[in-house]
Structures are given as C-alpha cells and as structure tokens.
Design a protein around this motif. Structure first.
Motif, PDB file in Angstrom:
ATOM      1  N   ARG A 157       0.882  -1.190   0.000  1.00  0.00           N
ATOM      2  CA  ARG A 157       0.000   0.000   0.000  1.00  0.00           C
ATOM      3  C   ARG A 157       0.910   1.228   0.000  1.00  0.00           C
ATOM      4  O   ARG A 157       1.703   1.439   0.919  1.00  0.00           O
ATOM      5  N   VAL A 158       0.766   1.994  -1.060  1.00  0.00           N
ATOM      6  CA  VAL A 158       1.596   3.219  -1.180  1.00  0.00           C
ATOM      7  C   VAL A 158       0.680   4.445  -1.305  1.00  0.00           C
ATOM      8  O   VAL A 158      -0.396   4.362  -1.914  1.00  0.00           O
ATOM      9  N   PRO A 159       1.108   5.602  -0.688  1.00  0.00           N
ATOM     10  CA  PRO A 159       0.274   6.823  -0.744  1.00  0.00           C
ATOM     11  C   PRO A 159       0.506   7.611  -2.034  1.00  0.00           C
ATOM     12  O   PRO A 159       1.636   7.724  -2.508  1.00  0.00           O
ATOM     13  N   PHE A 160      -0.580   8.143  -2.634  1.00  0.00           N
ATOM     14  CA  PHE A 160      -0.530   9.045  -3.782  1.00  0.00           C
ATOM     15  C   PHE A 160      -1.303  10.313  -3.412  1.00  0.00           C
ATOM     16  O   PHE A 160      -2.292  10.243  -2.644  1.00  0.00           O
ATOM     17  N   ASN A 161      -0.809  11.442  -3.922  1.00  0.00           N
ATOM     18  CA  ASN A 161      -1.576  12.678  -3.731  1.00  0.00           C
ATOM     19  C   ASN A 161      -2.972  12.474  -4.287  1.00  0.00           C
ATOM     20  O   ASN A 161      -3.161  11.844  -5.338  1.00  0.00           O
ATOM     21  N   GLU A 162      -3.928  13.034  -3.556  1.00  0.00           N
ATOM     22  CA  GLU A 162      -5.335  12.834  -3.932  1.00  0.00           C
ATOM     23  C   GLU A 162      -5.587  13.255  -5.364  1.00  0.00           C
ATOM     24  O   GLU A 162      -6.310  12.565  -6.102  1.00  0.00           O
ATOM     25  N   ALA A 163      -4.980  14.313  -5.795  1.00  0.00           N
ATOM     26  CA  ALA A 163      -5.206  14.821  -7.143  1.00  0.00           C
ATOM     27  C   ALA A 163      -4.683  13.866  -8.205  1.00  0.00           C
ATOM     28  O   ALA A 163      -5.203  13.817  -9.327  1.00  0.00           O
ATOM     29  N   ASP A 164      -3.644  13.065  -7.834  1.00  0.00           N
ATOM     30  CA  ASP A 164      -3.057  12.166  -8.816  1.00  0.00           C
ATOM     31  C   ASP A 164      -3.835  10.849  -8.944  1.00  0.00           C
ATOM     32  O   ASP A 164      -3.559  10.037  -9.842  1.00  0.00           O
ATOM     33  N   THR A 165      -4.763  10.622  -8.054  1.00  0.00           N
ATOM     34  CA  THR A 165      -5.467   9.323  -8.079  1.00  0.00           C
ATOM     35  C   THR A 165      -6.721   9.322  -8.947  1.00  0.00           C
ATOM     36  O   THR A 165      -7.380   8.291  -9.093  1.00  0.00           O
ATOM     37  N   SER A 166      -7.042  10.474  -9.518  1.00  0.00           N
ATOM     38  CA  SER A 166      -8.274  10.546 -10.308  1.00  0.00           C
ATOM     39  C   SER A 166      -8.214   9.638 -11.533  1.00  0.00           C
ATOM     40  O   SER A 166      -9.236   9.154 -12.023  1.00  0.00           O
ATOM     41  N   ASP A 167      -7.017   9.408 -12.057  1.00  0.00           N
ATOM     42  CA  ASP A 167      -6.866   8.566 -13.251  1.00  0.00           C
ATOM     43  C   ASP A 167      -6.385   7.147 -12.909  1.00  0.00           C
ATOM     44  O   ASP A 167      -6.050   6.377 -13.809  1.00  0.00           O
ATOM     45  N   ILE A 168      -6.329   6.823 -11.618  1.00  0.00           N
ATOM     46  CA  ILE A 168      -5.855   5.484 -11.213  1.00  0.00           C
ATOM     47  C   ILE A 168      -7.063   4.646 -10.797  1.00  0.00           C
ATOM     48  O   ILE A 168      -7.920   5.091 -10.024  1.00  0.00           O
ATOM     49  N   SER A 169      -7.064   3.389 -11.288  1.00  0.00           N
ATOM     50  CA  SER A 169      -8.165   2.478 -10.932  1.00  0.00           C
ATOM     51  C   SER A 169      -7.634   1.051 -10.906  1.00  0.00           C
ATOM     52  O   SER A 169      -6.506   0.767 -11.335  1.00  0.00           O
ATOM     53  N   SER A 203      -1.175  17.757   3.484  1.00  0.00           N
ATOM     54  CA  SER A 203      -1.581  17.362   2.127  1.00  0.00           C
ATOM     55  C   SER A 203      -2.525  16.154   2.225  1.00  0.00           C
ATOM     56  O   SER A 203      -2.469  15.375   3.185  1.00  0.00           O
ATOM     57  N   LYS A 204      -3.360  16.042   1.226  1.00  0.00           N
ATOM     58  CA  LYS A 204      -4.319  14.925   1.227  1.00  0.00           C
ATOM     59  C   LYS A 204      -3.813  13.809   0.299  1.00  0.00           C
ATOM     60  O   LYS A 204      -3.405  14.092  -0.837  1.00  0.00           O
ATOM     61  N   ILE A 205      -3.900  12.570   0.850  1.00  0.00           N
ATOM     62  CA  ILE A 205      -3.436  11.421   0.072  1.00  0.00           C
ATOM     63  C   ILE A 205      -4.510  10.317   0.072  1.00  0.00           C
ATOM     64  O   ILE A 205      -5.393  10.297   0.918  1.00  0.00           O
ATOM     65  N   ARG A 206      -4.322   9.428  -0.905  1.00  0.00           N
ATOM     66  CA  ARG A 206      -5.122   8.192  -0.940  1.00  0.00           C
ATOM     67  C   ARG A 206      -4.163   7.012  -1.121  1.00  0.00           C
ATOM     68  O   ARG A 206      -3.162   7.132  -1.840  1.00  0.00           O
ATOM     69  N   TYR A 207      -4.499   5.900  -0.436  1.00  0.00           N
ATOM     70  CA  TYR A 207      -3.648   4.720  -0.538  1.00  0.00           C
ATOM     71  C   TYR A 207      -4.082   3.850  -1.728  1.00  0.00           C
ATOM     72  O   TYR A 207      -5.271   3.582  -1.930  1.00  0.00           O
TER      73      TYR A 207
END
Length: 542
Positions: A157-169, A203-207
């Motif tokens: 499980r790695v953290p990504f900036n919330e803004a960068d996760t919009s294109d990740i699925s 900063s906001k992140i998503r795993y």
C-alpha cells in the motif's frame, strides 16, 4: 386258488391211467426256436403327479384385509400383489423411524466433525512463521496454534496525492522500485482507497494497493515506491504477504502432538497438531451406536409395513383361495393358508426304485409315462434327481427318483400314473424264453447227448450258455446257441408238491383196462352197468 389246485389234483387222481398219461404229456413243454429280437430291461412303477413347486401363503400380520387381487385359477407372477392389509399403523411407524434416523445421523455427523477437529490442519500452502503451542498444552476452541504465510504473491500500500489518483483504478499497471536494491518490478493496482487522509504536512493522500508475483527474494520487511503512468507516489510503502493465515483449534482438549516448527513449509490440509480428547471419542462412539440403532428401527418398521402387503413368492396358478377382502386375520385363523399357488411350468412325480435297480437310474434318462385318466396318450419325463435318502421296509430299501415332465398336456396334480424307464437295451440279439433256462445257465437243446452224465430229458442234450440282459419274458444269449436251434420250453419242477401228488396219483390208480375194485360202487357182477365189462372192453380195444 388253493381250491382250484385241489380240484385239479382230485380230478387227476380219479382219472384212468390212460387219461393221466395224456394229461401229463399235454403238460410237457414244447420246443422253442432260438430267435433274434430286441430286449429292453425296464424299471417300472406307479406314482402321483405333483406340481413343480407349491407355496402356501401364510401371514404374520393380523387385522382386516383391505383388498384382494386374485381368484382361484388366476395366473400370477412372482412379486404380484395378492392381499393388502390396512397399512396406516405400520406407515406411521415407518415415518417415525425415518425421523429418528435423521436425528441420529445429524448427531453422528456432529460427533464426527468434533472428532475430526481433534486433528488441526493448515488452510493454506506456505511457510510457518510462528508456533504458539507445544505438546501438553491445554487449548480451547478458537485458540491460536500457528501462523502461516504464502510468499508467492506480495502486496504493498503506497500513498498518492489525492489529485493524482483521479486517473488510477483497479487493473492499472504499476512499476515498483525496491528500496535499497533499486530493482524494478511490475505489479497491478487492485484497489484505491475511497477516502482521503491528511498528512502531517497538510496534504491529502489516498492509498493505492498493488499486488505482484514474488520473484523469490521479497519479504514483508522490504519497502518500495510506485509509479503508475506519469504519476509517482508521495512516499514508500512496505510489502505484505497476500496470503497470511492463523491456524486455530476447533476443539477443546490437550495438545497430544505438534508436527511443525517456525520456518517449516506446509501444504494446505496438512496436519500440524493433534488434540487428545477422550470425551469427543466417546461421543462419536455413542453417536455411531445411536445411528445404527435408528437404522435397525427403520428397517424393522419397513419390514412391518411390507408384511401388510402380501405378494406372490413364485410364479404360478392360484389353486386355492381361503381369504378375501373384508376378512379378519387373528390368532384363530392365522395358521390357515390365505391361498395356495402351484408352479405349473412343469409337473413331477417321485418313483420308488428298489436297491437292486437304483444304480441303473441316471439323471437325464427318459421316462415313459401313462395315465388312466388321459387315455391313449403317452408322456415323456426326464429323471431330475436320484435321492440317496432311502427308506427300508420288509428287508428292502427303496430310493425316491424324481421325474419332471415339461410337456404334460392334460396331466393334473393328483392324477395316478404308471412310469417305465428303459435302463438297458440289446437290439437284434439271440434270445430264448427265460423259462427255458435250467439251473441258471443250462439250456436243453434237441439232439443226442454227448455223455452219459448228461441229465437232460430224452431227446435233448444240455448246453451251457452265457446270458446277457433280460426282460420279463426273454433273455439274451451271448454264446452257446445258434440262431434257429430248438430248445426245450418251460421246465416243470418235478420237485413241486403238485407234481409229486399227481405222480403219486398216477402210480396208485387202477391199471389201464382194469375194472373198479371189488366191492366198489360199480361192483355189479352182471355187468348190467358196464362197469367191469365196458371198462375191460375199452382197455382191450386200446
């Protein structure tokens, strides 16, 4: 018969010498010619026809007959319904017994599962990371036994900036760089957290969870960073095993054995430890007894239900029907057959054969059968069995011989029959009447005697013969005679009382031509009744 013989003797003794001689000459045997004929040796007897098989239908069931399905004369097949008793009571017993079996089966299954749980198994294939128990420890249901992991697949499980996760699925490709070695590994995104987390830097992140196949060197202490497309993670994550499992006890008891240690490899289903529990084993044994008992109860109930339906035990013809629908069976009539069935596919009879002839009878021999009740018809039977169980009476032992008749036509059970078995046969052989034999193997042949010691009657010579088979009248001559030889017929036994009396009568009677004795009933001296004169005349003429 005695009176007839006596009358003949008295008549003979009252005759004149001349008449006596004529009578004796008339009794002399006539010559017979040696001829060829076929001689058959037979065993005969009488018996009574029986069906091939018979069955008296009895019942152990009591109660009212609800239905009957037969009449006298009906043909039935084995298994056909004959009678039906009211089945309500036994059906209830069957239903209760079936429920009891289901309950006992469930108890047995539960006991077996508990017994099975005494053996502790691994649920996955992998490596033992830690063992929590040792032999002799007491454990309860749910207690930890060991930890096992599979390192074939890893996840991180790695953290990504919330803004960068919009294109990740899920399904996106990811490149992982292992910390310390710089090795790059390919993985796939399996999940993106649905909510954001605020870091200490505000900063906001998503795993993002990424899984990959372990190339063989990764452990759960390694770390890595990830890049998905042109998006890079904000921090490194730590690898985890995709499959990691804690093995737990499923029964209560004392650890009897432990077969693994930390670092060992295990297979899915492998036994890693065993619990010793006498109570579980006792419960399983008791449950097995309970199940067996319930099954026996069901079997008994079904048999009881079957007893309420009476079926034909053989195929055949109903010859007697004693019960019908509406009749009640109780202790007063339960011993009377409900009906009687005959198997008439063939008929049979038993022939009593004496000990002298029984050795000549063989299974498979043909038997000629006649019956007065079926005139002018002959039937053919086959010897089916020669019994060794003989019965003795008056110094003679008889053995029953069973004969079967397949094509029995109009023959019916109970009819009297006569049977004839040809046990030996000689065709076109020399033969003489049985009565021509003297002292067993001597025959008197016409001709001159060859020596003075021959005791044959005048005009005959004695010939010793070798004999074969015989019937009631003729006997086979194997050697000693030729065809067309003339032999003396039936010999009269001169030693018999009858012959002696006749000879005595002849010797003691008046001489031929003599008148009656003086003073006799015809003693008139004037000859007025012709006693002396006529008698003398007759004798003189002769």
């Amino acid at each position: 018969m005695l009176f007839v013989i006596l009358a003949i003797i008295l008549s003979f003794m009252g005759c004149s010498s001349h008449t006596k001689k004529k009578m004796l000459e008339a009794m002399k045997p006539e010559n017979v010619t040696v001829e060829r004929r076929t001689i058959e040796q037979k065993v005969t007897g009488s018996s009574v026809i029986k069906p091939k098989d018979s069955y008296s239908i009895m019942t152990i069931t009591t109660g009212e007959i609800r239905a009957d399905y037969i009449n006298e004369g009906d043909k039935v097949q084995k298994g056909d319904k004959l009678y039906q008793f009211d089945p309500e009571t036994p059906q209830n017993s069957v239903d209760s017994a079936e429920i009891a079996v289901k309950r006992a089966q469930q108890s047995y299954n539960d006991a077996q599962k508990t017994l099975s749980d005494l053996s502790i198994h691994s649920d996955i294939t992998g490596t033992v990371s830690e063992v929590f128990i040792k032999e002799g420890d007491g454990v309860a249901n749910g207690a930890k036994i060991a930890s096992v992991y599979s390192d074939s697949y890893m996840k991180i499980r790695v953290p990504f900036n919330e803004a960068d996760t919009s294109d990740i699925s899920a399904g996106s490709d990811a490149v992982l760089t292992v910390a310390g070695t710089g090795n790059e590994l390919m993985g796939k995104v399996t999940a993106v957290s649905s909510s954001s987390v605020t870091t200490a830097g505000h900063s906001k992140i998503r795993y993002v969870t990424i899984e990959l196949q372990n190339p063989g060197a990764l452990t759960n202490s390694d770390k890595a960073t990830a890049q998905i497309g042109d998006r890079a993670c904000s921090d490194a994550g730590q690898f985890e095993y995709v499959k990691e499992h804690t093995i737990c006890a499923e029964a209560t008891g004392k650890i009897a054995s432990v077969s693994i240690a930390a670092g060992d490899s295990v297979r899915s289903g492998q036994t890693v430890a065993k619990i010793d529990s006498s109570s579980a084993q006792s419960a399983a044994y008791t449950a097995k007894l309970g199940l067996d008992d319930a099954k026996l109860g069901l079997e008994k109930a079904k048999k009881g239900l079957n007893d309420y339906t009476i079926t034909a035990p053989i195929s055949g013809t109903v010859v007697t029907k004693n019960n019908k629908a509406g009749d009640k069976i109780d202790s007063s009539n339960a011993q009377t057959p409900m009906c009687i069935i005959y198997d008439m596919s063939s008929v049979k009879f038993d022939l009593n054969v004496d000990e002298i002839d029984v050795a000549k009878i063989k299974v498979g021999q043909e038997v000629t059968v006649t019956a007065d009740a079926v005139a002018d018809k002959t039937f053919t039977g086959i010897v089916e069995k020669v019994s060794l169980d003989g019965t003795s009476a008056n110094g003679v032992t008889n053995y029953p011989v069973t004969v079967a008749i397949a094509d029995y036509g109009e023959l019916l059970p109970g009819m009297n029959i006569d049977a004839e078995i040809i046990v030996d046969k000689a065709e076109n052989v020399l033969s003489v009447p049985v009565s021509s034999l003297v002292r067993g193997n001597i025959v008197y042949v016409t001709g001159d005697k060859e020596n003075d010691s021959d005791n044959a009657p005048e005009g005959y010579r004695s010939v010793e013969v070798k004999t074969g088979i015989s019937d009631d009248n003729y006997i086979e001559i194997i050697s000693g005679l030729n065809e067309n030889d003339e032999v003396r017929g039936q010999e009269i036994d001169l030693s018999s009382d009858f012959e002696k009396m006749m000879m005595q009568g002849m010797q003691g009677g008046p001489e031929e031509g003599d008148g009656p004795p003086e003073g006799g009933p015809h003693g008139g001296g004037d000859g007025s009744r012709g006693g002396g004169q006529n008698g003398g005349s007759s004798a003189g003429q002769q």
